[in-house]
Write a protein that holds these residues in place. Sequence first.
Motif, mmCIF file in Angstrom:
data_model
loop_
_atom_site.group_PDB
_atom_site.id
_atom_site.type_symbol
_atom_site.label_atom_id
_atom_site.label_comp_id
_atom_site.label_asym_id
_atom_site.label_seq_id
_atom_site.Cartn_x
_atom_site.Cartn_y
_atom_site.Cartn_z
ATOM 1 N N VAL A 196 33.177 41.143 42.671
ATOM 2 C CA VAL A 196 33.126 40.026 41.724
ATOM 3 C C VAL A 196 32.404 38.850 42.367
ATOM 4 C CG1 VAL A 196 34.472 38.432 40.311
ATOM 5 C CG2 VAL A 196 35.274 40.785 40.646
ATOM 6 N N GLY A 197 31.437 38.283 41.647
ATOM 7 C CA GLY A 197 30.681 37.147 42.158
ATOM 8 C C GLY A 197 31.483 35.865 42.135
ATOM 9 N N PRO A 198 30.917 34.764 42.639
ATOM 10 C CA PRO A 198 31.603 33.468 42.683
ATOM 11 C C PRO A 198 32.020 33.014 41.292
ATOM 12 C CG PRO A 198 29.604 33.425 44.004
ATOM 13 C CD PRO A 198 29.569 34.699 43.244
ATOM 14 N N PRO A 199 32.990 32.115 41.209
ATOM 15 C CA PRO A 199 33.471 31.654 39.898
ATOM 16 C C PRO A 199 32.380 30.941 39.113
ATOM 17 C CG PRO A 199 34.365 30.290 41.661
ATOM 18 C CD PRO A 199 33.706 31.456 42.321
ATOM 19 N N ALA A 200 32.565 30.863 37.802
ATOM 20 C CA ALA A 200 31.557 30.293 36.906
ATOM 21 C C ALA A 200 31.991 28.932 36.407
ATOM 22 C CB ALA A 200 31.321 31.224 35.719
ATOM 23 N N ALA A 201 31.028 28.014 36.286
ATOM 24 C CA ALA A 201 31.261 26.766 35.575
ATOM 25 C C ALA A 201 31.347 27.053 34.086
ATOM 26 C CB ALA A 201 30.129 25.779 35.863
ATOM 27 N N GLU A 202 31.835 26.091 33.323
ATOM 28 C CA GLU A 202 32.004 26.325 31.888
ATOM 29 C C GLU A 202 30.697 26.727 31.221
ATOM 30 O OE1 GLU A 202 33.157 23.878 27.821
ATOM 31 O OE2 GLU A 202 33.849 23.117 29.759
ATOM 32 N N ALA A 213 50.006 46.169 25.267
ATOM 33 C CA ALA A 213 50.542 45.801 26.581
ATOM 34 C C ALA A 213 49.490 45.024 27.366
ATOM 35 C CB ALA A 213 50.944 47.058 27.345
ATOM 36 N N PRO A 214 49.917 44.071 28.209
ATOM 37 C CA PRO A 214 48.951 43.273 28.969
ATOM 38 C C PRO A 214 48.122 44.117 29.926
ATOM 39 C CG PRO A 214 51.190 42.857 29.727
ATOM 40 C CD PRO A 214 51.312 43.670 28.489
ATOM 41 N N LEU A 215 46.941 43.633 30.234
ATOM 42 C CA LEU A 215 46.008 44.355 31.106
ATOM 43 C C LEU A 215 46.495 44.342 32.553
ATOM 44 C CD1 LEU A 215 42.685 42.899 29.655
ATOM 45 C CD2 LEU A 215 43.660 45.168 29.222
ATOM 46 N N ALA A 216 46.403 45.480 33.220
ATOM 47 C CA ALA A 216 46.815 45.593 34.628
ATOM 48 C C ALA A 216 45.599 45.375 35.524
ATOM 49 C CB ALA A 216 47.455 46.959 34.883
ATOM 50 N N TRP A 217 44.987 44.185 35.414
ATOM 51 C CA TRP A 217 43.790 43.858 36.169
ATOM 52 C C TRP A 217 44.074 42.709 37.128
ATOM 53 C CZ3 TRP A 217 39.666 43.603 31.636
ATOM 54 C CH2 TRP A 217 39.580 44.862 31.030
ATOM 55 N N ASN A 218 43.083 42.366 37.934
ATOM 56 C CA ASN A 218 43.213 41.254 38.873
ATOM 57 C C ASN A 218 42.884 39.935 38.195
ATOM 58 O OD1 ASN A 218 43.871 42.933 41.078
ATOM 59 N ND2 ASN A 218 41.700 43.314 41.512
ATOM 60 N N ASP A 219 43.602 38.878 38.642
ATOM 61 C CA ASP A 219 43.426 37.545 38.068
ATOM 62 C C ASP A 219 42.545 36.699 38.997
ATOM 63 O OD1 ASP A 219 44.777 35.330 36.113
ATOM 64 O OD2 ASP A 219 44.522 34.526 38.144
ATOM 65 N N TYR A 220 41.464 36.096 38.432
ATOM 66 C CA TYR A 220 40.534 35.280 39.216
ATOM 67 C C TYR A 220 40.485 33.872 38.632
ATOM 68 C CZ TYR A 220 38.984 39.716 41.178
ATOM 69 O OH TYR A 220 38.948 40.941 41.815
ATOM 70 N N ALA A 221 40.726 32.862 39.486
ATOM 71 C CA ALA A 221 40.709 31.465 39.055
ATOM 72 C C ALA A 221 39.309 30.896 39.196
ATOM 73 C CB ALA A 221 41.691 30.644 39.878
ATOM 74 N N MET A 222 38.884 30.086 38.224
ATOM 75 C CA MET A 222 37.554 29.493 38.253
ATOM 76 C C MET A 222 37.498 28.188 39.034
ATOM 77 S SD MET A 222 35.603 31.653 36.658
ATOM 78 C CE MET A 222 36.627 32.903 37.482
ATOM 79 N N GLY A 223 38.632 27.684 39.476
ATOM 80 C CA GLY A 223 38.651 26.453 40.268
ATOM 81 C C GLY A 223 39.911 26.384 41.108
#
Length: 404
Positions: free
Chosen positions: A236-242, A288-298
């Motif tokens: 996964v690349g760096p977080p994105a701005a809006e 059911a909710p997705l069993a994926w990883n959570d990534y914060a944008m800030g």
Amino acid sequence: MSGETGSTGAEGATEFSQLLSGLKERSGLSYGTLAKRLHMSTSTLHRYCNGTAVPNEFSPVERLARACRATPDELVELHRQWILADAGRGRRPAGALAPEPEPASAPEPVAAPVAAPEPEPAPAPTASRRRRRALIASAAAVVVLAAAVVLAVRPTPKGDGGAAEAAATVAPATDPTTPDAPAATPSSAPAPTPTATPTTPEPDDGPAPLTVRTRPYAYSDPCSQHFLVRREPGQVGPPAAESDARRWAGEYGAVSSDEQMVALTVQGTGAETVVLEALHVRVVSKSAPLAWNDYAMGVGCGGVADTKSFEVDLDRGSPALAPGHGQRAFPYTVSESDPEVFYVIAHTKAHDVRWELTLDWSSGGRHGTLRIDDSGTSFRTSAATGRPGYDYPPGASRWSKRSG
């Protein structure tokens, strides 16, 4: 820009630049400092603030406003004024006339032929004359054919039965008052267009008198936006701005995590007022909710005032929008010169939800409902309870696992 329409656009640009300039002065930051923070040239920033240029996108304006610590209400008004300035700059001045076409070498219009034109004393006709003569011949053929059709459908005297049958094979009788009109029989001759009694066409209301522009991933601040991605951190690349969130989400197949803020810009397409009667949420599917990883944008964002918005709990059996943080309830009114910006914040703690919005409107004697989604695809928000979380600290070159 001259004319009434042009002055309207100029007024919008003036209001917009005054708001920008006021935010910049209040911040106490110089043009050079702000330009560096926003990754733009000092001259570009100066043109935005003095009104000689209007940005093509709202994203740089929003970054500037946030750098100057604009309040949520100021952001909404700034967005509204940018819409007006952007709409006003590309219009043709009112009353402006299109340039008259220069005389062309095309053949002159030919009236219905009453007599053949006199031959021109020339050894050989030019190309334009040949074209003109061809047009005259074509027009004459049309007149002859039209005359034949009139004769074919004209009532035949009773004593001439054979002629009546011949007329019936060319075209069916079209007089609705004749009860026993002969049925048409197949013929290789071209049938004329039937003459029918004029009827009043059904009214065509045309397109809705308003437009809705959607930003599916609006940030109240970067830390407010999380995405669930079915990939490991190294993929996964760096977080994105809006401004880049839509592309980032599309590239990684990301889904908003726990909460999603959708921004709606509603604007009339003319001077007539459009009443926005109500805004509804419709759940398309829930699982059911997705069993994926959570990534914060800030990471490490400071406190930000709550944005006026409509909140919706997607976990409820019948989710409904509720005004929050000073947002008043519907109805609202919009026109081309008076748009509205709405923020819808959807929450879920237990499901993976696909959802969309519908907007009821009326204008004069017309009314309708607009479906609002993400370019033809439902919005999607999933709970992230218990999922591994990852942050991208300032200055870092990779994701790190969130503690706690």
